[in-house]
Design an enzyme around this catalytic site. Structure first.
Site, PDB file in Angstrom:
ATOM      1  N   GLN A  46      -4.425  -1.690   9.424  1.00 10.82           N
ATOM      2  CA  GLN A  46      -4.310  -3.006   8.789  1.00 10.82           C
ATOM      3  C   GLN A  46      -4.997  -4.081   9.633  1.00 10.82           C
ATOM      4  O   GLN A  46      -4.729  -4.220  10.824  1.00 10.82           O
ATOM      5  CB  GLN A  46      -2.822  -3.351   8.561  1.00 10.82           C
ATOM      6  CG  GLN A  46      -2.595  -4.661   7.833  1.00 10.82           C
ATOM      7  CD  GLN A  46      -3.166  -4.678   6.409  1.00 10.82           C
ATOM      8  OE1 GLN A  46      -3.054  -3.719   5.663  1.00 10.82           O
ATOM      9  NE2 GLN A  46      -3.806  -5.777   6.039  1.00 10.82           N
ATOM     10  N   LYS A  77       0.844  -1.204   0.000  1.00 11.07           N
ATOM     11  CA  LYS A  77       0.000   0.000   0.000  1.00 11.07           C
ATOM     12  C   LYS A  77       0.881   1.256   0.000  1.00 11.07           C
ATOM     13  O   LYS A  77       0.583   2.239  -0.687  1.00 11.07           O
ATOM     14  CB  LYS A  77      -0.967  -0.040   1.189  1.00 11.07           C
ATOM     15  CG  LYS A  77      -2.042  -1.107   0.987  1.00 11.07           C
ATOM     16  CD  LYS A  77      -2.790  -1.496   2.257  1.00 11.07           C
ATOM     17  CE  LYS A  77      -3.680  -2.717   1.977  1.00 11.07           C
ATOM     18  NZ  LYS A  77      -4.360  -3.240   3.172  1.00 11.07           N
ATOM     19  N   ASP A 132     -10.510   3.258   3.795  1.00  8.02           N
ATOM     20  CA  ASP A 132     -10.566   1.806   3.606  1.00  8.02           C
ATOM     21  C   ASP A 132     -11.972   1.281   3.926  1.00  8.02           C
ATOM     22  O   ASP A 132     -12.207   0.071   3.892  1.00  8.02           O
ATOM     23  CB  ASP A 132      -9.521   1.131   4.510  1.00  8.02           C
ATOM     24  CG  ASP A 132      -9.116  -0.247   4.015  1.00  8.02           C
ATOM     25  OD1 ASP A 132      -9.147  -0.474   2.789  1.00  8.02           O
ATOM     26  OD2 ASP A 132      -8.769  -1.103   4.861  1.00  8.02           O
TER      27      ASP A 132
END
Ligand code: NAP
Length: 278
Positions: A97, A53, A120
């Site tokens: 994450q 990422k 996200d």
């Protein structure tokens, strides 16, 4: 011959567009957009995902601020870090994450990310808005799936879609997005009875199970579209594509299907967040 839904090529196309948008943001603001990535612990797969990422940020001209926290981090410590990033005007997006170590309340931490930085799409309030068809950042993998279907002009309206898996980041939001596009959606999970029969009625199969080669060729209806979101050890997905692909009208390969587009969608939503700050 089935159509190969080439996620790698599509992700490059998206990134090229994003490069231009980032250049405009830099020119107008004099600043480089920043995605903050939080990695708690050192799970090898998570380390790789965060690095990928960060690399994607660089490719499109953004920067990533990498925050690494120890395996023993508490929920309170992580919440405090998220609060700091929410209040930091230099940060336009926050990625936590998944998964975090067991002692952490992941749900509370996802929900602490403010909606305007939740690039996200992990915040429950954002999920609610998305489900209602209202503007919100979407969970990146379901957004990748929808973008690929749209890019390849695959009809969704009126089709029978079967989503296998109901996780908060993948199966459930994918089902909501397909429903919003007027598919007739069935969500299957570990308690589903007669799964092969359920999958056999699907025009569109979304596999989000996390079990290698789980969906067998004889479960697949002739001409179905196969979207394999799974990524398992040995570089294989959740669908036995070696045998099933030839029955499909279109399919996403693994690797090179949904995966690269997921990262591209995270970048896209980060760029959108940065544009809103202009
Ligand atoms: P997850 O949280 O483990 O969820 C798996 C889902 O599969 C659960 O809903 C589970 O049902 C269901 N399931 C398990 N066994 C089943 C069975 N025998 N029959 C039917 N359903 C069954 O996994 P996830 O995070 O959604 O990830 C799924 C896969 O996608 C993994 O391979 C992961 O690596 C991949 N992934 C890829 C990307 C990407 O960028 N391409 C991103 C995220 C995840 P229950 O709810 O009943 O337990």
């Amino acid at each position: 011959m089935p159509l190969i839904i080439d996620g790698k090529a599509y992700s490059l196309h998206v990134e090229n567009e994003l490069k231009q948008r980032v250049a405009v943001i830099k020119e107008k603001s004099g600043k480089t957009p920043v995605l903050a990535t939080i990695l708690v612990g050192a799970d090898p797969a998570s380390v790789t995902y965060v690095r990928m990422k960060g690399n994607a940020c660089e490719r499109v001209g953004m920067s990533s601020q990498k925050i690494e926290m120890s395996e023993n981090t508490t929920t309170d410590e992580l919440l405090l870090k998220i609060k700091e990033l929410n209040e930091n005007d230099d940060v336009c997006g926050i990625l936590l994450q998944h998964p975090v170590p067991k002692q952490i309340d992941e749900h509370a931490c996802f929900n602490a990310i403010c909606l305007k930085k939740d690039v996200d799409g992990v915040n429950t309030a954002g999920f609610g808005l998305m489900s209602m068809g209202l503007p919100a950042y979407k969970s990146a993998t379901p957004l990748a799936i929808m973008s690929l279907l749209s890019h390849y002009n695959i009809e969704i309206e009126g089709k029978e879609a079967v989503v296998i898996g109901r996780s908060a980041i993948l199966g459930k939001p994918a089902a909501a997005l397909l429903l919003n596009e007027n598919a007739t959606v069935t969500v299957a999970h570990s308690k589903t009875k007669n799964l092969p029969e359920v999958v056999r009625r699907a025009d569109i199969v979304i596999a989000a199970v996390g079990k290698p080669l789980f969906v067998k060729s004889d479960w697949v209806k002739q001409g179905a579209v196969l979207i394999d979101a799974g990524y398992n050890k040995g570089n294989v997905g959740d669908i036995d594509l070696i045998n099933a692909a030839s029955k499909s009208s279109a399919y996403t390969p693994v690797p090179g299907g949904v995966g690269p587009v997921t990262i591209a969608m995270l970048m896209k939503q980060t760029v959108e967040a940065a544009e809103k700050l202009l």
